[in-house]
Design a protein around this motif. Structure first.
Motif, PDB file in Angstrom:
ATOM      1  N   HIS A 146       0.835  -1.205   0.000  1.00  0.00           N
ATOM      2  CA  HIS A 146       0.000   0.000   0.000  1.00  0.00           C
ATOM      3  C   HIS A 146       0.866   1.249   0.000  1.00  0.00           C
ATOM      4  CE1 HIS A 146      -4.024  -1.914   1.448  1.00  0.00           C
ATOM      5  NE2 HIS A 146      -3.458  -2.597   0.482  1.00  0.00           N
ATOM      6  N   HIS A 149       2.157   1.769  -3.425  1.00  0.00           N
ATOM      7  CA  HIS A 149       1.064   2.236  -4.283  1.00  0.00           C
ATOM      8  C   HIS A 149       0.818   3.733  -4.066  1.00  0.00           C
ATOM      9  CE1 HIS A 149      -2.590   2.082  -6.634  1.00  0.00           C
ATOM     10  NE2 HIS A 149      -3.231   2.665  -5.633  1.00  0.00           N
ATOM     11  N   ARG A 150       0.796   4.157  -2.792  1.00  0.00           N
ATOM     12  CA  ARG A 150       0.590   5.584  -2.485  1.00  0.00           C
ATOM     13  C   ARG A 150       1.739   6.431  -3.028  1.00  0.00           C
ATOM     14  NH1 ARG A 150      -1.397   3.490   2.261  1.00  0.00           N
ATOM     15  NH2 ARG A 150       0.567   3.791   3.371  1.00  0.00           N
TER      16      ARG A 150
END
Length: 161
Positions: A146, A149-150
């Motif tokens: 995550h 991804h951010r």
């Protein structure tokens, strides 16, 4: 007792051509030869071969292994240098093992992910599992995914400043 190249190859699992190469490269300074020029290995040569194979598999070049062997032949005055070679190898291997463990963790996570997706019939299912309900060993992997991804979403696209 003496062993031929073929016998050493059979016992050690190191191919005969590799043993001859090690000898030509100066990695086996203690190897005796018969009057006919045949290499004659002794029991203690097994330990030397094991060390050479260890250093080779740890990433040392033949040149670096030769240097280690020269230090070993030089005797006790080189103990600190020889120890430093093994300490450096240990540090590099520890870093490689840590990187491989992260890779294995991600692969295990993705296997879990696709097991859940396959059972549910959709890749949306594993994403609906809350972080705290994930198997503990996958929670950090998902957090890293995550975060990546951010970071990707927040970075400018190619050509943008």
């Amino acid at each position: 007792m003496y062993y031929t190249v073929g016998e050493i190859a059979h016992i050690s699992g190191i191919p005969a051509h590799t043993l001859r190469y090690y000898d030509r490269e100066g990695l086996l300074p203690g190897i005796e030869r018969s009057e006919g020029g045949i290499r004659r290995f002794k029991e203690e040569d097994f330990q030397t071969l094991f060390i050479i194979e260890c250093l080779k598999s740890s990433g040392l070049s033949i040149r670096e292994i030769r240097r280690y062997m020269e230090l070993a032949e030089a005797g006790d005055g080189t103990i600190a240098e020889r120890k430093a070679i093994f300490e450096e190898r240990r540090e590099k291997l520890a870093a490689q093992i840590a990187a491989l463990q992260q890779t294995m963790d991600l692969i295990d996570y993705k296997c879990w992910f696709y097991d859940v997706a396959e059972a549910a019939g959709t890749c949306a299912a594993p994403n609906q599992v809350p972080d705290e309900a994930l198997p503990e060993r996958f929670q950090e992997v998902r957090r890293r995914l995550h975060t990546m991804h951010r970071l990707a979403a927040d970075s400018p696209a190619d050509g943008e400043a």
